[in-house]
Write a protein that holds these residues in place. Structure first.
Motif, PDB file in Angstrom:
ATOM      1  N   UNK A  51       0.297  10.164   4.805  1.00 35.09           N
ATOM      2  CA  UNK A  51       0.837  11.529   4.800  1.00 35.09           C
ATOM      3  C   UNK A  51       1.696  11.825   6.031  1.00 35.09           C
ATOM      4  N   UNK A  52       1.649  10.911   7.013  1.00 39.09           N
ATOM      5  CA  UNK A  52       2.466  11.099   8.210  1.00 39.09           C
ATOM      6  C   UNK A  52       3.938  10.829   7.950  1.00 39.09           C
ATOM      7  N   UNK A  53       4.271  10.187   6.824  1.00 41.05           N
ATOM      8  CA  UNK A  53       5.655   9.836   6.512  1.00 41.05           C
ATOM      9  C   UNK A  53       6.311  10.922   5.666  1.00 41.05           C
ATOM     10  N   UNK A  54       7.570  11.221   5.963  1.00 42.93           N
ATOM     11  CA  UNK A  54       8.286  12.167   5.112  1.00 42.93           C
ATOM     12  C   UNK A  54       8.741  11.454   3.833  1.00 42.93           C
ATOM     13  N   UNK A  61       9.704   2.770   2.178  1.00 45.19           N
ATOM     14  CA  UNK A  61       8.550   1.867   2.176  1.00 45.19           C
ATOM     15  C   UNK A  61       8.280   1.339   0.780  1.00 45.19           C
ATOM     16  N   UNK A  62       8.428   2.173  -0.241  1.00 43.32           N
ATOM     17  CA  UNK A  62       8.227   1.729  -1.618  1.00 43.32           C
ATOM     18  C   UNK A  62       9.262   0.681  -2.016  1.00 43.32           C
ATOM     19  N   UNK A  63      10.498   0.873  -1.580  1.00 48.56           N
ATOM     20  CA  UNK A  63      11.542  -0.117  -1.872  1.00 48.56           C
ATOM     21  C   UNK A  63      11.220  -1.445  -1.208  1.00 48.56           C
ATOM     22  N   UNK A  64      10.768  -1.401   0.043  1.00 52.03           N
ATOM     23  CA  UNK A  64      10.381  -2.636   0.732  1.00 52.03           C
ATOM     24  C   UNK A  64       9.217  -3.308   0.008  1.00 52.03           C
ATOM     25  N   UNK A  65       8.337  -2.476  -0.546  1.00 48.30           N
ATOM     26  CA  UNK A  65       7.179  -3.017  -1.243  1.00 48.30           C
ATOM     27  C   UNK A  65       7.596  -3.786  -2.488  1.00 48.30           C
ATOM     28  N   UNK A 274      -1.319  -1.330  -4.320  1.00 50.51           N
ATOM     29  CA  UNK A 274      -0.848   0.055  -4.248  1.00 50.51           C
ATOM     30  C   UNK A 274      -0.439   0.594  -5.614  1.00 50.51           C
ATOM     31  N   UNK A 275       0.034  -0.274  -6.506  1.00 54.27           N
ATOM     32  CA  UNK A 275       0.441   0.230  -7.829  1.00 54.27           C
ATOM     33  C   UNK A 275      -0.603  -0.035  -8.912  1.00 54.27           C
ATOM     34  N   UNK A 276      -1.723  -0.651  -8.560  1.00 57.69           N
ATOM     35  CA  UNK A 276      -2.741  -0.965  -9.553  1.00 57.69           C
ATOM     36  C   UNK A 276      -3.995  -0.111  -9.429  1.00 57.69           C
ATOM     37  N   UNK A 277      -4.021   0.806  -8.478  1.00 56.93           N
ATOM     38  CA  UNK A 277      -5.192   1.661  -8.299  1.00 56.93           C
ATOM     39  C   UNK A 277      -4.749   3.122  -8.388  1.00 56.93           C
ATOM     40  N   UNK A 278      -5.712   4.009  -8.471  1.00 57.04           N
ATOM     41  CA  UNK A 278      -5.409   5.438  -8.559  1.00 57.04           C
ATOM     42  C   UNK A 278      -6.299   6.186  -7.581  1.00 57.04           C
ATOM     43  N   UNK A 279      -5.774   6.430  -6.397  1.00 59.31           N
ATOM     44  CA  UNK A 279      -6.536   7.110  -5.357  1.00 59.31           C
ATOM     45  C   UNK A 279      -6.658   8.606  -5.604  1.00 59.31           C
ATOM     46  N   UNK A 280      -6.024   9.098  -6.679  1.00 56.39           N
ATOM     47  CA  UNK A 280      -6.170  10.512  -7.020  1.00 56.39           C
ATOM     48  C   UNK A 280      -7.429  10.753  -7.851  1.00 56.39           C
ATOM     49  N   UNK A 281      -8.124   9.692  -8.277  1.00 58.92           N
ATOM     50  CA  UNK A 281      -9.358   9.853  -9.031  1.00 58.92           C
ATOM     51  C   UNK A 281     -10.409  10.544  -8.172  1.00 58.92           C
ATOM     52  N   UNK A 282     -11.257  11.365  -8.775  1.00 56.53           N
ATOM     53  CA  UNK A 282     -12.318  12.042  -8.016  1.00 56.53           C
ATOM     54  C   UNK A 282     -13.185  11.040  -7.261  1.00 56.53           C
ATOM     55  N   UNK A 283     -13.395  11.320  -5.981  1.00 56.74           N
ATOM     56  CA  UNK A 283     -14.228  10.462  -5.158  1.00 56.74           C
ATOM     57  C   UNK A 283     -13.518   9.277  -4.547  1.00 56.74           C
ATOM     58  N   UNK A 284     -12.225   9.121  -4.827  1.00 56.73           N
ATOM     59  CA  UNK A 284     -11.502   7.957  -4.321  1.00 56.73           C
ATOM     60  C   UNK A 284     -10.359   8.315  -3.379  1.00 56.73           C
ATOM     61  N   UNK A 285     -10.198   9.557  -3.035  1.00 59.31           N
ATOM     62  CA  UNK A 285      -9.162   9.946  -2.085  1.00 59.31           C
ATOM     63  C   UNK A 285      -9.477   9.339  -0.726  1.00 59.31           C
ATOM     64  N   UNK A 286      -8.518   8.649  -0.082  1.00 61.19           N
ATOM     65  CA  UNK A 286      -8.790   8.038   1.224  1.00 61.19           C
ATOM     66  C   UNK A 286      -8.993   9.087   2.297  1.00 61.19           C
ATOM     67  N   UNK A 287      -9.883   8.791   3.216  1.00 61.35           N
ATOM     68  CA  UNK A 287     -10.106   9.694   4.360  1.00 61.35           C
ATOM     69  C   UNK A 287      -9.802   9.002   5.677  1.00 61.35           C
ATOM     70  N   UNK A 288      -9.372   7.723   5.604  1.00 57.50           N
ATOM     71  CA  UNK A 288      -9.019   7.015   6.841  1.00 57.50           C
ATOM     72  C   UNK A 288      -7.786   7.653   7.459  1.00 57.50           C
ATOM     73  N   UNK A 289      -7.724   7.769   8.778  1.00 54.74           N
ATOM     74  CA  UNK A 289      -6.575   8.369   9.428  1.00 54.74           C
ATOM     75  C   UNK A 289      -5.331   7.494   9.279  1.00 54.74           C
ATOM     76  N   UNK A 290      -4.158   8.073   9.072  1.00 55.13           N
ATOM     77  CA  UNK A 290      -2.942   7.283   8.930  1.00 55.13           C
ATOM     78  C   UNK A 290      -2.519   6.670  10.260  1.00 55.13           C
ATOM     79  N   UNK A 291      -1.697   5.614  10.164  1.00 52.97           N
ATOM     80  CA  UNK A 291      -1.124   5.000  11.352  1.00 52.97           C
ATOM     81  C   UNK A 291      -0.004   5.895  11.864  1.00 52.97           C
ATOM     82  N   UNK A 292       0.006   6.184  13.111  1.00 51.63           N
ATOM     83  CA  UNK A 292       1.038   7.033  13.689  1.00 51.63           C
ATOM     84  C   UNK A 292       2.006   6.191  14.529  1.00 51.63           C
TER      85      UNK A 292
END
Length: 292
Positions: A51-54, A61-65, A274-292
């Motif tokens: 979320x730190x990225x605009x 980043x997606x293009x690089x991926x 990154x394209x094979x999972x769904x972190x929007x599912x209930x209970x799966x939202x990441x809580x790890x802090x982003x890299x700054x």
């Protein structure tokens, strides 16, 4: 590319650098527009992970991926040409080689990050340990056959399917310094259960298997991964071995999760899941802090 014998053969004929570039170009300009669902899923997951990225930075980043995915597939035809110091730089190489030369079985733990096939091949080339790779094959039979053929050409024996658990145990107990290369971020039901990314998830899947095997055969765990630096060039990062003789399962999981989980966030542009999972599912939202 794996399901197209012509393309795979072409990648082998071309110089390794040219093949890698072409694979990346095809992925960005041909594959990505045809995989809108996966692209949208990757975009939603990246927004949660970083979320730190605009918006512009996330799109870059997606293009690089997508470029990394294409490069990685193209490099499958040339892995033997990349297993050298010109293409793989090892962080603290002396320490890394000392770990590989050490006693006891070794379970090498990694993720689908950077070029995971080159990582396995590179590890095998640096040691006299009898090695074994474990993977889940693609559903398409032609792709699965091509992948198995490619991997056996540079990694030695690779196994999957029925009876794999018995063969793995036999392998690890057949030699005092046997090694096993295992990827922990297998996808099930549009989700990955490792790394945790701050989520409350019990060990399962490959991680659970690795923990049981490690204690059964008195093995140490080596978390490591390969990150792309430029074109077909990489840097190998590794964590000091985790020892079940002195650490609990909880401590081993925490250490591996901190190291490999941070790698997924830092190198989200190289993480296949990154394209094979769904972190929007209930209970799966990441809580790890982003890299700054």
């Amino acid at each position: 590319m794996l399901s197209n014998p012509f393309l795979f053969s072409l990648m082998r004929v071309l110089p390794a650098r040219s093949a890698s570039w072409l694979g990346g170009w095809l992925s960005v300009h041909v594959a990505r527009p045809r995989m809108k669902l996966r692209d949208a899923r990757a975009r939603a997951n990246l927004a949660l992970l970083r979320p730190d990225l605009d918006e512009a930075a996330q799109e870059a980043m997606l293009t690089r991926r997508w470029r990394n995915i294409g490069r990685t597939l193209a490099e499958l035809a040339n892995v033997d040409r990349l297993v050298n110091d010109a293409h793989v730089e090892v962080v603290d190489r002396e320490g890394y080689e000392a770990v590989l030369d050490g006693p006891r079985p070794l379970l090498a733990l990694s993720l689908h990050l950077g070029n995971w096939d080159l990582l396995g091949a590179h590890g095998k080339a640096l040691t006299d340990r009898p090695g074994l790779g474990v993977y889940a094959p693609p559903r398409d039979e032609r792709t699965a056959a091509q992948l198995q053929k490619a991997r056996q050409s540079y990694m030695g024996e690779t196994i999957t399917g029925d009876g794999a658990a018995r063969r793995i145990l036999k392998h690890l107990t057949s030699h005092p310094r046997a090694s096993l290369y295992i990827l922990l971020d297998e996808r099930r039901d549009f989700q990955v259960w490792f790394p945790k990314l701050g989520r409350t998830l019990p060990p399962s899947g490959n991680l659970s298997v690795a923990l049981r095997l490690g204690r059964k055969v008195n093995a140490r765990f080596l978390p490591f991964y390969l990150a792309r630096t430029n074109g077909p060039h990489f840097r190998l990062h590794w964590h000091p071995p985790l020892d079940p003789l002195t650490m609990s399962d909880e401590e081993i999981v925490a250490a591996a999760d901190a190291f490999l989980g941070q790698a997924c966030i830092t190198h989200a542009d190289e993480w296949l899941a990154l394209h094979d999972m769904d972190l929007t599912q209930p209970g799966h939202a990441p809580t790890a802090p982003p890299v700054m």
